[in-house]
Design a protein around this motif. Structure first.
Motif, PDB file in Angstrom:
ATOM      1  N   GLU A  95      -8.138   1.995  -3.074  1.00 55.64           N
ATOM      2  CA  GLU A  95      -8.820   1.839  -1.787  1.00 55.64           C
ATOM      3  C   GLU A  95      -9.730   3.033  -1.530  1.00 55.64           C
ATOM      4  O   GLU A  95      -9.296   4.179  -1.553  1.00 55.64           O
ATOM      5  N   GLU A 118       0.855  -1.185   0.000  1.00 54.67           N
ATOM      6  CA  GLU A 118       0.000   0.000   0.000  1.00 54.67           C
ATOM      7  C   GLU A 118       0.894   1.238   0.000  1.00 54.67           C
ATOM      8  O   GLU A 118       1.876   1.305   0.748  1.00 54.67           O
ATOM      9  N   ASP A 165     -12.056   0.230   2.170  1.00 56.34           N
ATOM     10  CA  ASP A 165     -11.100   0.463   3.255  1.00 56.34           C
ATOM     11  C   ASP A 165     -11.828   0.718   4.577  1.00 56.34           C
ATOM     12  O   ASP A 165     -12.972   1.177   4.579  1.00 56.34           O
ATOM     13  N   ALA A 218     -10.995  -1.698  -3.393  1.00 56.34           N
ATOM     14  CA  ALA A 218     -11.072  -2.212  -2.019  1.00 56.34           C
ATOM     15  C   ALA A 218     -11.899  -1.270  -1.165  1.00 56.34           C
ATOM     16  O   ALA A 218     -11.829  -0.053  -1.311  1.00 56.34           O
ATOM     17  N   GLU A 270      -5.828  -5.150   8.362  1.00 54.98           N
ATOM     18  CA  GLU A 270      -4.765  -4.185   8.591  1.00 54.98           C
ATOM     19  C   GLU A 270      -4.426  -4.098  10.073  1.00 54.98           C
ATOM     20  O   GLU A 270      -5.171  -4.571  10.919  1.00 54.98           O
ATOM     21  N   LYS A 276     -11.192  -4.420   3.196  1.00 54.64           N
ATOM     22  CA  LYS A 276     -10.085  -4.232   4.138  1.00 54.64           C
ATOM     23  C   LYS A 276     -10.662  -4.022   5.522  1.00 54.64           C
ATOM     24  O   LYS A 276     -11.224  -2.975   5.839  1.00 54.64           O
ATOM     25  N   THR A 336      -8.683  -8.468   3.348  1.00 53.09           N
ATOM     26  CA  THR A 336      -7.372  -8.023   3.831  1.00 53.09           C
ATOM     27  C   THR A 336      -7.557  -7.474   5.235  1.00 53.09           C
ATOM     28  O   THR A 336      -8.542  -6.785   5.501  1.00 53.09           O
TER      29      THR A 336
END
Ligand code: C2E
Ligand code: CA
Ligand code: CA
Ligand code: CA
Length: 286
Positions: free
Chosen positions: A153, A58, A183, A181, A243, A204, A241
């Motif tokens: 994102e 990223e 986010d 994505a 984070e 995400k 995903t």
């Protein structure tokens, strides 16, 4: 008024004043900062939870301010959004990042490592800017990077209640093969059923979920929630995903829960592009 110490009936807040002054100063300095080349980008690896391989990164922008040193995006992105500078700044970040993805590919002698993908954040103002699709197409063509190596994102909150006009450019990009994505997923109030309507291919999961995986075993309710989100996402053909992974225990819990990719200090802090390439190389050669 504060109850502590001798500061009891303090009315002025010198720190707040200082913050306001800095905010004003930063806002005035923003437009020239772009021309002066004061922004730079750090890259944080995205790691496959199944086999630990680096799949991409990223892009995270920073401002090297001549007086204040390195400023984090939370300090200046809101100001850039407010003044509209986010459009040229965001375009610059996109171009730099896609160029970087191309440079990694060239340094690998083609695709020896498998293509490293690049994730770039889009602010809501960029979404409504009419040049988004064309700028993106031109950048990909100029750099010779395939659309499916790029993931844009967009925060969940930017798409809550989005109408078709707002979604149209994202749909165009998704049709070209660019991944979108969602986010900070799980922080907004989006209707899960609404996900079907959005041209997204990646969720995400917000850092708050990762934080709740700190204890082993994690809180059973949190586990159920993440489990539910992952199974819903996979049923809708979305990758997940996570984070903010800071420990091996978190990575392990999230892997068991079926998350696909992870990002966080446990793997690497955001860093210069050379560092990402080294990590990917070490990973590929054992
Ligand atoms: P984000 O998109 O949610 O990015 C993830 C943030 O989490 C980054 O903060 C990253 O450095 C931080 N992070 C990564 N791993 C960990 C970890 O293990 N633990 C913890 N505590 N934090 C971790 P950063 O770089 O300060 O960026 C903050 C936000 O600024 C980003 O949040 C994103 O919303 C925004 N941003 C950054 N670059 C851009 C950009 O080029 N354009 C736009 N529009 N926004 C950007
Ligand atoms: Ca992001
Ligand atoms: Ca995020
Ligand atoms: Ca965030």
């Amino acid at each position: 008024a504060k109850a502590a110490g001798g500061n009891r009936f303090e009315l002025a807040d010198p720190e707040a004043d200082a913050r306001a002054i800095t905010r004003h100063g930063l806002t005035t300095a923003l437009p020239t900062a772009l021309d002066r080349g004061e922004f730079f980008i750090e890259y944080q690896p995205l790691v496959h939870l199944g086999d630990g391989s680096v799949r991409g990164a990223e892009a995270l922008v920073r401002w090297l301010h001549p007086q204040h040193g390195v400023l984090s995006p939370d300090r200046f992105i809101p100001l850039a959004e407010h003044t509209g500078l986010i459009v040229p700044l965001g375009r610059w970040v996109l171009e730099q990042s896609v160029r970087q993805a191309r440079a990694w590919r060239d340094a690998n002698g083609g695709d020896a490592l498998g293509p490293l993908r690049i994730n770039v954040n889009l602010s809501p103002c960029q979404l409504t800017h009419p040049g988004l699709v064309q700028d993106t197409v031109e950048i990909l063509e100029r750099t010779g990077v395939a659309p499916d190596a790029l993931c844009l994102e967009v925060t969940e909150s930017a798409l809550i209640g989005a109408d078709d006009d707002l979604l149209k450019p994202l749909r165009r990009l998704a049709e070209m093969g660019v991944d979108i994505a969602l986010d900070d997923f799980g922080t907004g109030y989006s209707n899960l059923a609404n996900l079907r309507r959005l041209p997204v291919s990646v969720l995400k999961l917000d850092r708050s979920f990762t934080q709740s995986m700190q204890q082993f075993p994690a809180d059973p309710v949190d586990l159920k929630i993440v489990e539910g989100i992952v199974s819903l996402a996979h049923n809708l053909d979305l990758a997940v995903t996570v984070e903010g992974v800071e420990t091996g225990a978190q990575a392990e819990q999230l892997r068991i829960l079926g998350c696909d990719t992870a990002q966080g200090w446990y793997y690497a802090r955001p860093g210069p592009p050379e560092r990402l390439h080294e990590l990917a190389l070490v990973d590929a050669t054992g």
